[in-house]
Motif scaffolding. Structure first.
Motif, PDB file in Angstrom:
ATOM      1  N   ASP A 167     122.457  77.985 -92.712  1.00  0.00           N
ATOM      2  CA  ASP A 167     122.214  77.839 -94.147  1.00  0.00           C
ATOM      3  C   ASP A 167     121.292  76.647 -94.402  1.00  0.00           C
ATOM      4  OD1 ASP A 167     123.899  79.878 -95.372  1.00  0.00           O
ATOM      5  OD2 ASP A 167     125.567  78.734 -94.548  1.00  0.00           O
ATOM      6  N   ALA A 168     120.492  76.753 -95.453  1.00  0.00           N
ATOM      7  CA  ALA A 168     119.655  75.622 -95.858  1.00  0.00           C
ATOM      8  C   ALA A 168     120.576  74.513 -96.356  1.00  0.00           C
ATOM      9  CB  ALA A 168     118.702  76.053 -96.961  1.00  0.00           C
ATOM     10  N   ILE A 169     120.246  73.301 -96.006  1.00  0.00           N
ATOM     11  CA  ILE A 169     121.052  72.171 -96.478  1.00  0.00           C
ATOM     12  C   ILE A 169     120.203  71.264 -97.350  1.00  0.00           C
ATOM     13  CG2 ILE A 169     122.646  72.229 -94.526  1.00  0.00           C
ATOM     14  CD1 ILE A 169     121.130  69.807 -93.386  1.00  0.00           C
ATOM     15  N   ALA A 170     120.859  70.665 -98.320  1.00  0.00           N
ATOM     16  CA  ALA A 170     120.178  69.743 -99.221  1.00  0.00           C
ATOM     17  C   ALA A 170     120.252  68.316 -98.695  1.00  0.00           C
ATOM     18  CB  ALA A 170     120.795  69.827-100.618  1.00  0.00           C
ATOM     19  N   GLU A 171     121.325  68.044 -97.934  1.00  0.00           N
ATOM     20  CA  GLU A 171     121.533  66.686 -97.435  1.00  0.00           C
ATOM     21  C   GLU A 171     122.214  66.754 -96.075  1.00  0.00           C
ATOM     22  OE1 GLU A 171     124.150  62.792 -98.761  1.00  0.00           O
ATOM     23  OE2 GLU A 171     123.539  64.240-100.279  1.00  0.00           O
ATOM     24  N   PRO A 172     121.680  66.049 -95.079  1.00  0.00           N
ATOM     25  CA  PRO A 172     122.309  66.086 -93.756  1.00  0.00           C
ATOM     26  C   PRO A 172     123.629  65.320 -93.743  1.00  0.00           C
ATOM     27  CG  PRO A 172     120.519  64.501 -93.779  1.00  0.00           C
ATOM     28  CD  PRO A 172     120.495  65.197 -95.112  1.00  0.00           C
ATOM     29  N   LEU A 173     124.451  65.629 -92.759  1.00  0.00           N
ATOM     30  CA  LEU A 173     125.685  64.887 -92.540  1.00  0.00           C
ATOM     31  C   LEU A 173     125.342  63.648 -91.719  1.00  0.00           C
ATOM     32  CD1 LEU A 173     128.757  64.478 -92.510  1.00  0.00           C
ATOM     33  CD2 LEU A 173     128.834  65.974 -90.508  1.00  0.00           C
ATOM     34  N   ILE A 174     125.591  62.481 -92.286  1.00  0.00           N
ATOM     35  CA  ILE A 174     125.327  61.225 -91.587  1.00  0.00           C
ATOM     36  C   ILE A 174     126.619  60.430 -91.550  1.00  0.00           C
ATOM     37  CG2 ILE A 174     124.029  59.062 -91.609  1.00  0.00           C
ATOM     38  CD1 ILE A 174     121.754  60.636 -92.963  1.00  0.00           C
ATOM     39  N   VAL A 175     127.022  60.047 -90.332  1.00  0.00           N
ATOM     40  CA  VAL A 175     128.257  59.283 -90.145  1.00  0.00           C
ATOM     41  C   VAL A 175     127.917  58.030 -89.344  1.00  0.00           C
ATOM     42  CG1 VAL A 175     130.577  59.296 -89.161  1.00  0.00           C
ATOM     43  CG2 VAL A 175     129.648  61.389 -90.166  1.00  0.00           C
ATOM     44  N   GLY A 176     128.235  56.888 -89.899  1.00  0.00           N
ATOM     45  CA  GLY A 176     127.954  55.631 -89.204  1.00  0.00           C
ATOM     46  C   GLY A 176     126.484  55.462 -88.878  1.00  0.00           C
ATOM     47  N   GLY A 177     125.616  55.981 -89.740  1.00  0.00           N
ATOM     48  CA  GLY A 177     124.179  55.859 -89.522  1.00  0.00           C
ATOM     49  C   GLY A 177     123.607  56.863 -88.545  1.00  0.00           C
ATOM     50  N   VAL A 178     124.444  57.772 -88.043  1.00  0.00           N
ATOM     51  CA  VAL A 178     123.995  58.766 -87.071  1.00  0.00           C
ATOM     52  C   VAL A 178     123.977  60.146 -87.723  1.00  0.00           C
ATOM     53  CG1 VAL A 178     124.519  59.890 -84.866  1.00  0.00           C
ATOM     54  CG2 VAL A 178     124.947  57.436 -85.159  1.00  0.00           C
ATOM     55  N   ARG A 179     122.851  60.827 -87.612  1.00  0.00           N
ATOM     56  CA  ARG A 179     122.774  62.185 -88.157  1.00  0.00           C
ATOM     57  C   ARG A 179     123.551  63.129 -87.243  1.00  0.00           C
ATOM     58  NH1 ARG A 179     117.836  65.602 -90.667  1.00  0.00           N
ATOM     59  NH2 ARG A 179     118.989  67.543 -90.852  1.00  0.00           N
ATOM     60  N   CYS A 180     124.481  63.866 -87.842  1.00  0.00           N
ATOM     61  CA  CYS A 180     125.308  64.815 -87.109  1.00  0.00           C
ATOM     62  C   CYS A 180     124.848  66.232 -87.417  1.00  0.00           C
ATOM     63  CB  CYS A 180     126.772  64.643 -87.513  1.00  0.00           C
ATOM     64  SG  CYS A 180     127.405  62.972 -87.225  1.00  0.00           S
ATOM     65  N   HIS A 181     125.440  67.201 -86.747  1.00  0.00           N
ATOM     66  CA  HIS A 181     125.045  68.587 -87.003  1.00  0.00           C
ATOM     67  C   HIS A 181     125.567  69.031 -88.365  1.00  0.00           C
ATOM     68  CE1 HIS A 181     129.175  69.374 -85.742  1.00  0.00           C
ATOM     69  NE2 HIS A 181     129.046  70.595 -86.212  1.00  0.00           N
ATOM     70  N   GLY A 182     124.925  70.052 -88.908  1.00  0.00           N
ATOM     71  CA  GLY A 182     125.337  70.573 -90.207  1.00  0.00           C
ATOM     72  C   GLY A 182     124.863  69.687 -91.342  1.00  0.00           C
ATOM     73  N   GLY A 183     125.332  70.032 -92.542  1.00  0.00           N
ATOM     74  CA  GLY A 183     124.965  69.251 -93.705  1.00  0.00           C
ATOM     75  C   GLY A 183     125.556  69.853 -94.964  1.00  0.00           C
ATOM     76  N   PHE A 184     125.129  69.343 -96.102  1.00  0.00           N
ATOM     77  CA  PHE A 184     125.703  69.712 -97.389  1.00  0.00           C
ATOM     78  C   PHE A 184     124.708  70.483 -98.232  1.00  0.00           C
ATOM     79  CE2 PHE A 184     127.672  65.902 -95.769  1.00  0.00           C
ATOM     80  CZ  PHE A 184     129.017  66.211 -95.849  1.00  0.00           C
ATOM     81  N   ASP A 185     125.209  71.497 -98.950  1.00  0.00           N
ATOM     82  CA  ASP A 185     124.355  72.256 -99.858  1.00  0.00           C
ATOM     83  C   ASP A 185     124.236  71.509-101.182  1.00  0.00           C
ATOM     84  OD1 ASP A 185     126.697  72.790-101.336  1.00  0.00           O
ATOM     85  OD2 ASP A 185     126.878  74.828-100.576  1.00  0.00           O
ATOM     86  N   ASP A 186     123.539  72.109-102.141  1.00  0.00           N
ATOM     87  CA  ASP A 186     123.327  71.460-103.441  1.00  0.00           C
ATOM     88  C   ASP A 186     124.630  71.184-104.171  1.00  0.00           C
ATOM     89  OD1 ASP A 186     120.544  71.258-103.299  1.00  0.00           O
ATOM     90  OD2 ASP A 186     120.300  73.342-103.959  1.00  0.00           O
ATOM     91  N   GLY A 187     125.671  71.967-103.884  1.00  0.00           N
ATOM     92  CA  GLY A 187     126.968  71.773-104.536  1.00  0.00           C
ATOM     93  C   GLY A 187     127.854  70.779-103.821  1.00  0.00           C
ATOM     94  N   GLY A 188     127.379  70.235-102.690  1.00  0.00           N
ATOM     95  CA  GLY A 188     128.158  69.257-101.947  1.00  0.00           C
ATOM     96  C   GLY A 188     129.080  69.861-100.905  1.00  0.00           C
ATOM     97  N   ASP A 189     129.002  71.187-100.708  1.00  0.00           N
ATOM     98  CA  ASP A 189     129.844  71.831 -99.700  1.00  0.00           C
ATOM     99  C   ASP A 189     129.201  71.704 -98.327  1.00  0.00           C
ATOM    100  OD1 ASP A 189     131.823  72.738-101.508  1.00  0.00           O
ATOM    101  OD2 ASP A 189     130.569  74.463-102.045  1.00  0.00           O
TER     102      ASP A 189
END
Length: 108
Positions: free
Chosen positions: A16-38
């Protein structure tokens, strides 16, 4: 019942297209969040519908529900973590030792 039961590799690996990547402790992780924050895991755009279709098809074809086997009822894995560490320390690099643990000396 009109279920899509055949999927291409590209279909099953679609993300799925993501609006915002998942970042934890400054590290980009797999997956991300859609426009609704899911949150969306990668490569799952079509997997859930595919699995649901295969499950519905199984129920229709065999006339039975899928069996739910809780993970808590599964036997321990072989080798366990401590055994695996010992095997690695001793230089064992194949799964032959794991098969022996499952089937005894005559197996594997």
């Amino acid at each position: 019942m009109n279920l899509q039961l055949e999927w291409t590799e590209d279909d099953l690996l679609a993300t799925d297209a993501i609006a915002e990547p998942l970042i934890v402790g400054g590290v980009r992780c797999h997956g991300g969040f859609d426009d609704g924050g899911d949150y969306h895991s990668p490569r799952t755009r079509n997997r859930v519908p595919a699995i649901e279709a295969w499950q519905r098809n199984h129920t229709a074809a065999f006339g039975t529900e899928l069996i739910d086997v809780p993970l808590s009822t599964w036997p321990e894995t072989y080798p366990n973590v401590d055994q695996a560490k010992l095997l690695v320390r001793e230089g064992v690099r194949t799964d032959r030792a794991a098969r022996r643990s499952l089937f005894g000396p005559a197996g594997g």
